[in-house]
Scaffold this active site. Structure first.
Site, PDB file in Angstrom:
ATOM      1  N   PRO A  86       0.811  -1.229   0.000  1.00  0.00           N
ATOM      2  CA  PRO A  86       0.000   0.000   0.000  1.00  0.00           C
ATOM      3  C   PRO A  86       0.847   1.283   0.000  1.00  0.00           C
ATOM      4  O   PRO A  86       0.330   2.355  -0.330  1.00  0.00           O
ATOM      5  CB  PRO A  86      -0.851  -0.105   1.264  1.00  0.00           C
ATOM      6  CG  PRO A  86      -0.351  -1.267   2.025  1.00  0.00           C
ATOM      7  CD  PRO A  86       0.516  -2.097   1.143  1.00  0.00           C
ATOM      8  N   GLU A 113       2.312  -7.470   8.643  1.00  0.00           N
ATOM      9  CA  GLU A 113       2.610  -6.039   8.785  1.00  0.00           C
ATOM     10  C   GLU A 113       3.655  -5.575   7.776  1.00  0.00           C
ATOM     11  O   GLU A 113       4.164  -4.469   7.873  1.00  0.00           O
ATOM     12  CB  GLU A 113       3.100  -5.744  10.205  1.00  0.00           C
ATOM     13  CG  GLU A 113       2.008  -5.805  11.258  1.00  0.00           C
ATOM     14  CD  GLU A 113       0.824  -4.910  10.936  1.00  0.00           C
ATOM     15  OE1 GLU A 113       1.035  -3.691  10.847  1.00  0.00           O
ATOM     16  OE2 GLU A 113      -0.285  -5.432  10.760  1.00  0.00           O
ATOM     17  N   ARG A 151      -3.066  -7.561 -20.598  1.00  0.00           N
ATOM     18  CA  ARG A 151      -3.945  -7.195 -21.706  1.00  0.00           C
ATOM     19  C   ARG A 151      -3.297  -6.195 -22.656  1.00  0.00           C
ATOM     20  O   ARG A 151      -3.772  -5.999 -23.775  1.00  0.00           O
ATOM     21  CB  ARG A 151      -5.304  -6.693 -21.190  1.00  0.00           C
ATOM     22  CG  ARG A 151      -5.250  -5.408 -20.420  1.00  0.00           C
ATOM     23  CD  ARG A 151      -6.577  -5.103 -19.754  1.00  0.00           C
ATOM     24  NE  ARG A 151      -7.604  -4.648 -20.685  1.00  0.00           N
ATOM     25  CZ  ARG A 151      -7.620  -3.469 -21.282  1.00  0.00           C
ATOM     26  NH1 ARG A 151      -6.651  -2.599 -21.050  1.00  0.00           N
ATOM     27  NH2 ARG A 151      -8.582  -3.130 -22.111  1.00  0.00           N
ATOM     28  N   ASP A 165      -9.581   2.590 -24.834  1.00  0.00           N
ATOM     29  CA  ASP A 165      -9.869   2.430 -23.407  1.00  0.00           C
ATOM     30  C   ASP A 165     -10.034   3.770 -22.727  1.00  0.00           C
ATOM     31  O   ASP A 165      -9.352   4.726 -23.049  1.00  0.00           O
ATOM     32  CB  ASP A 165      -8.665   1.797 -22.664  1.00  0.00           C
ATOM     33  CG  ASP A 165      -8.606   0.300 -22.829  1.00  0.00           C
ATOM     34  OD1 ASP A 165      -9.580  -0.273 -23.294  1.00  0.00           O
ATOM     35  OD2 ASP A 165      -7.551  -0.259 -22.480  1.00  0.00           O
TER      36      ASP A 165
HETATM   37  N1  ADE Z   1      -1.105  -4.982   0.064  1.00  0.00           N
HETATM   38  C1  ADE Z   1      -2.057  -4.628   0.951  1.00  0.00           C
HETATM   39  N2  ADE Z   1      -2.799  -3.615   0.488  1.00  0.00           N
HETATM   40  C2  ADE Z   1      -2.313  -3.310  -0.749  1.00  0.00           C
HETATM   41  C3  ADE Z   1      -2.653  -2.343  -1.742  1.00  0.00           C
HETATM   42  N3  ADE Z   1      -3.649  -1.474  -1.569  1.00  0.00           N
HETATM   43  N4  ADE Z   1      -1.935  -2.327  -2.869  1.00  0.00           N
HETATM   44  C4  ADE Z   1      -0.904  -3.184  -3.039  1.00  0.00           C
HETATM   45  N5  ADE Z   1      -0.546  -4.111  -2.162  1.00  0.00           N
HETATM   46  C5  ADE Z   1      -1.236  -4.179  -1.008  1.00  0.00           C
END
Ligand code: ADE
Length: 243
Positions: A86, A113, A151, A165
Site C-alpha cells: 500500500p 505487517e 492485456r 480504453d
Molecule cells: N497490500 C495490501 N494492500 C495493498 C494495496 N492497496 N496495494 C498493493 N498491495 C497491497
C-alpha cells in the site's frame, strides 16, 4: 513476457490465471507465469517465514532470509522486482504501460505487517499499490497488476480495444449498446443504427466528453482536447446548467 510471483498462498493464483483473456494469453504462450511458494524457503522445522517486530507492536514481519532465497535467483535471471504494497506508487494506465514494456517481472506479495526493511531496500526495484486501502496481502493486487499489464501485451486483445480504453485517451469511454434495439422501452440511440460512420464517431466523442465531465472532471485537465472538444464541453456545461 515472463512474470514470476513470490507468495505464501500460491493457490490464490490457480483459477484467475486459467480463466478468460488471461487464461488464453498463458495458454498461447504470450505471457508465461510461474508461482513460487515462499514457504519453501522458510526456516527450521516449521518453515517459518515471519517473526515479531523489533521494538514491539502488533503483527508479524516477513524475515529477509526466505525472501532473499526466493528473490535472488529471479534477480539473477534479470527480473525487475515489484513489491505489492500500500505504500507503493499508485497503479495507473500509465504505470501499467511502463510495466508491460518490461520483459521479465517478479511480483512479491507481502503479508502481515509487511517485510523487513532490509529486504525491501536490497531486493525490490519498485513498489506498487493498487489504491488507497489496505488488503490482507499482495496476492489480489498482484492479480490486478497482471490483468492490467497482460492485456497490453501485443496479441492478447485486439490493439484497437486498448487504444479506445478509458484513460488511454485521457477520457472515459462512451456508452455501448448491443441487441435488442428496444429493451424495456429504452431505445438504442438512432445515430448508432444509421450506418453513418462520421456521425457515429462524433456522437461517441460527445458522449465520452459528457461522461467525463459528469463523473471525472479532473481528467479533463490533462486530456488531449481539440478546439471542437472544447466547444462541445462548453455546450454540455451549458446544458447541465440549464437542466
Ligand atoms: N497490500 C495490501 N494492500 C495493498 C494495496 N492497496 N496495494 C498493493 N498491495 C497491497
Amino acid at each position: 513476457m515472463r512474470i514470476d510471483i513470490v507468495t505464501l498462498f500460491p493457490e490464490v493464483f490457480d483459477v484467475p490465471l486459467r480463466t478468460s483473456v488471461i487464461g488464453r494469453a498463458l495458454e498461447r504462450g504470450l505471457v508465461e507465469v510461474s508461482v513460487h511458494d515462499l514457504r519453501e524457503h522458510g526456516l527450521g522445522r516449521h518453515r517459518s517465514v515471519d517473526d515479531y517486530p523489533y521494538g514491539g507492536g502488533a503483527g508479524m514481519v516477513l524475515r529477509p532470509e526466505p525472501l532473499a532465497a526466493a528473490i535472488d535467483p529471479l534477480r539473477r535471471a534479470g527480473a525487475h522486482v515489484v513489491l505489492l504494497d500500500p505504500a507503493g506508487e499508485r497503479l495507473s494506465d500509465g504505470l501499467a504501460r511502463v510495466l508491460a514494456g518490461i520483459p521479465h517481472l517478479a511480483l512479491v506479495c507481502g503479508r502481515y505487517e509487511g517485510l523487513d526493511e532490509r529486504a525491501r531496500t536490497s531486493l525490490v526495484d519498485r513498489e506498487v499499490s493498487i489504491g488507497d486501502y489496505v488488503l490482507t496481502g499482495g496476492e489480489l493486487p498482484a492479480l490486478v497488476l497482471i490483468d492490467a499489464v497482460a492485456r497490453l501485451v501485443p496479441g492478447v486483445i485486439e490493439a484497437a480495444s486498448h487504444e479506445s480504453d478509458s484513460f488511454a485517451t485521457g477520457l472515459l469511454e462512451h456508452p455501448q449498446y448491443t441487441r435488442p434495439e428496444a429493451f424495456r422501452e429504452m431505445e438504442v440511440p438512432g445515430v448508432l443504427l444509421s450506418g453513418h460512420h462520421g456521425e457515429v464517431a462524433r456522437w461517441r466523442r460527445r458522449e465520452s466528453l459528457r461522461r467525463t465531465l459528469e463523473r471525472r472532471p479532473d481528467l479533463l485537465e490533462t486530456a488531449d482536447l481539440s478546439d471542437e472538444d472544447r466547444r462541445t464541453l462548453d455546450e454540455l456545461g451549458h446544458e447541465a446548467d440549464h437542466a
